[in-house]
Design an enzyme around this catalytic site. Structure first.
Site, short mmCIF file in Angstrom:
data_model
loop_
_atom_site.label_atom_id
_atom_site.label_comp_id
_atom_site.label_asym_id
_atom_site.label_seq_id
_atom_site.Cartn_x
_atom_site.Cartn_y
_atom_site.Cartn_z
N PRO A 178 36.04 44.53 35.92
CA PRO A 178 36.65 45.34 35.08
C PRO A 178 37.19 44.61 33.90
CG PRO A 178 36.98 45.94 37.36
CD PRO A 178 36.47 44.71 37.28
N PHE A 179 37.37 45.02 32.77
CA PHE A 179 37.93 44.56 31.58
C PHE A 179 37.41 43.26 31.26
CE2 PHE A 179 40.84 47.41 33.77
CZ PHE A 179 40.81 48.49 32.96
N ARG A 180 36.10 42.72 31.52
CA ARG A 180 35.70 41.53 31.21
C ARG A 180 36.27 40.43 31.91
NH1 ARG A 180 31.46 42.48 27.91
NH2 ARG A 180 31.24 40.21 27.61
N LEU A 181 37.10 40.68 33.00
CA LEU A 181 37.75 39.50 33.85
C LEU A 181 36.85 39.12 34.67
CD1 LEU A 181 41.25 41.16 33.76
CD2 LEU A 181 40.15 39.80 32.02
#
Length: 213
Positions: A188-191
């Site tokens: 999620p959230f490009r993490l």
């Protein structure tokens, strides 16, 4: 203002399902087996990147037809554009992207031709119509019309109505022996989780590095 509340409540960034792996081939096999169950089409599809004589990158989709600790194998015409580029510069990059799993694997390394015995053995497993097509296609050359191609297919088919179709002399395969293999998993959230395995020589030990996404 940036709200980080939802980030803090996501699962931990360190994911033991693959970042703890100490060598890449067993991990790749596990991911491929999961992709076979979840991908609607061609889980063995991979993007193959080569370089032409001017240094311009070239990429296309091919199908991986085998892999082991020696490398990743695909087949095509030697005289095709990819075949000519690999003959001139025997290095390549591969990319597997499994959208259903939100994963990708990047591979870079040297390329060598498969043996005649390997090419013969794989060609014998292809459907007969695909074998005929390999004889009829002048891959990567200009084609004047679809009808001309269908005529060529019909002529080859007439020669092989009975019996096995031999492998064309210009049709073979290549093995990409990796020096780098990177595993990427969406978070999620490009993490995202991202690890890279490297080795200095074929058959040598692997080192592993965790990468920023």
């Amino acid at each position: 203002m940036t709200d980080t509340t939802s980030i803090k409540h996501q699962t931990p960034l360190t994911s033991g399902d693959f970042t703890a792996a100490d060598e890449p081939f067993a991990l790749f096999e596990a991911w491929l087996n999961e992709a076979i169950k979840s991908e609607p089409n061609d889980p063995n599809a991979m993007a193959l990147a080569t370089v032409d004589p001017d240094g311009l990158p070239d990429v296309r989709m091919v199908l991986m037809k085998g892999f082991d600790t020696e490398g990743f194998v695909f087949y095509s015409h030697i005289a095709s554009q990819k075949g000519r580029e690999l003959a001139a510069n025997p290095k390549a990059a591969l990319l597997f992207h499994w959208k259903s799993l939100r994963r990708q694997v990047r591979i870079r390394g040297n390329v060598t031709p498969v043996t005649d015995a390997e090419a013969d053995a794989y060609f014998a497993t292809r459907p007969k119509q695909a074998q005929i097509g390999a004889w009829a296609s002048k891959q990567s050359q200009e084609l004047e019309s679809r009808f001309a191609f269908e005529q060529a297919i019909a002529k080859v088919a007439a020669r092989h109505v009975i019996g096995e179709v031999p492998r064309p002399p210009g049709w073979s395969g290549w093995r990409i022996t990796p020096s780098r293999i990177e595993f990427w998993h969406d978070r999620p959230f490009r993490l995202h989780d991202r690890i890279e395995f490297r080795r200095d020589a074929a058959g040598g030990p692997w080192s592993k590095t965790r990468m920023y996404p």
